[in-house]
Design a protein around this motif. Sequence first.
Motif, PDB file in Angstrom:
ATOM      1  N   VAL A 233       0.728   4.361   9.932  1.00 48.91           N
ATOM      2  CA  VAL A 233       0.607   4.262   8.477  1.00 48.91           C
ATOM      3  C   VAL A 233       0.083   5.568   7.887  1.00 48.91           C
ATOM      4  O   VAL A 233       0.624   6.065   6.898  1.00 48.91           O
ATOM      5  N   ALA A 234      -0.945   6.139   8.486  1.00 47.13           N
ATOM      6  CA  ALA A 234      -1.482   7.402   7.982  1.00 47.13           C
ATOM      7  C   ALA A 234      -0.439   8.514   8.063  1.00 47.13           C
ATOM      8  O   ALA A 234      -0.314   9.332   7.145  1.00 47.13           O
TER       9      ALA A 234
ATOM     10  N   LEU B 223       8.488   8.308   4.266  1.00 43.14           N
ATOM     11  CA  LEU B 223       9.372   7.442   5.032  1.00 43.14           C
ATOM     12  C   LEU B 223      10.800   7.973   5.065  1.00 43.14           C
ATOM     13  O   LEU B 223      11.491   7.832   6.067  1.00 43.14           O
ATOM     14  N   ALA B 224      11.222   8.610   3.999  1.00 40.46           N
ATOM     15  CA  ALA B 224      12.627   9.002   3.858  1.00 40.46           C
ATOM     16  C   ALA B 224      13.122   9.878   5.009  1.00 40.46           C
ATOM     17  O   ALA B 224      14.226   9.686   5.501  1.00 40.46           O
ATOM     18  N   GLU B 225      12.318  10.807   5.433  1.00 37.49           N
ATOM     19  CA  GLU B 225      12.724  11.736   6.483  1.00 37.49           C
ATOM     20  C   GLU B 225      12.059  11.427   7.825  1.00 37.49           C
ATOM     21  O   GLU B 225      11.989  12.297   8.696  1.00 37.49           O
TER      22      GLU B 225
ATOM     23  N   GLN C  43       5.801  -3.447  11.979  1.00 45.02           N
ATOM     24  CA  GLN C  43       4.631  -3.909  12.728  1.00 45.02           C
ATOM     25  C   GLN C  43       3.365  -3.162  12.298  1.00 45.02           C
ATOM     26  O   GLN C  43       2.289  -3.755  12.199  1.00 45.02           O
ATOM     27  N   ALA C  44       3.486  -1.881  12.020  1.00 44.01           N
ATOM     28  CA  ALA C  44       2.329  -1.119  11.551  1.00 44.01           C
ATOM     29  C   ALA C  44       1.861  -1.646  10.201  1.00 44.01           C
ATOM     30  O   ALA C  44       0.659  -1.836   9.980  1.00 44.01           O
TER      31      ALA C  44
ATOM     32  N   ASP D 205      -3.528   4.434   1.789  1.00 43.22           N
ATOM     33  CA  ASP D 205      -2.438   4.842   2.678  1.00 43.22           C
ATOM     34  C   ASP D 205      -1.466   3.697   2.898  1.00 43.22           C
ATOM     35  O   ASP D 205      -0.248   3.879   2.838  1.00 43.22           O
ATOM     36  N   SER D 206      -1.990   2.508   3.146  1.00 45.47           N
ATOM     37  CA  SER D 206      -1.124   1.348   3.364  1.00 45.47           C
ATOM     38  C   SER D 206      -0.265   1.075   2.140  1.00 45.47           C
ATOM     39  O   SER D 206       0.922   0.772   2.261  1.00 45.47           O
TER      40      SER D 206
END
Length: 187
Positions: free
Chosen positions: A18-19, A26-28, A58-59, A98-99
Motif C-alpha cells: 500500500v505504501a 497504480l497506473a504504471e 489482498q493488500a 496511504d490506504s
Amino acid sequence: MARPLDHRKRAELLAGVVAYIAAHGLAELSLRPLAAALGTSSRMLIYYFETKEKLLVQALTTQRPDLAAVFADITEPAQLRARLTGFFDLNSGGAGADSVRVLLQVLGAACAPDSPYQDYANAAIATFITELAAALRRTRLAEDPEVVATLLVSALRGIIQDRVITGDTARTGRAAQTLIDAVLPAR
C-alpha cells in the motif's frame, strides 16, 4: 513439491504494498520495481499472490477499516455526525491516508470494463453504505437510509479525492463538515 507459504513474510509483503502504490501510483505498477522495493523478487510475489491484481486487493483488504465497528455503537444523531467527521479527518490525511490514496486509484480502475478490481470496489462501497445505513436507521435521521448513506459515502469520497489531489485541507474540511451538517442536521 511446493514449499508451504511463509505467512509472516506474506504479511510483511502486504504491509509494504500500500505504501509503495501510494508513493508510485497504480497506473504504471510493475511487479519488478515493486518486488525490488519490498526486498523480494517478482517470482516470489507471484508465488504468494498469483497475480498483481490479487496482490493489490489482498493488500487493500488488510487495510480496510472495520466499518461495522466504526458505526456499531452509534444511537444518537450527534454521535453519527461526530463519527463521520472523525472518519473523514482520519482517512483524508491521517494514518489511513496511504490506504485511501490507493483505494481511490483502485475505485477509478474498477470503472474500466472487465476490471479485476470491480468485485473489490463493489464490496468496499456496499460495506460502507450498509454499515452507515444501519447507523442512520438507529438514529432515525433518514427516511431512506440507503439513499442518504449513498449520498454521504459518494460525496465524502469525492471530497477526500479533492483533498488528495489539491492538498487543500481547509476548504475540503469545510466542505465535508457542510455536507455532514446539511445531510444530518442537528435536532
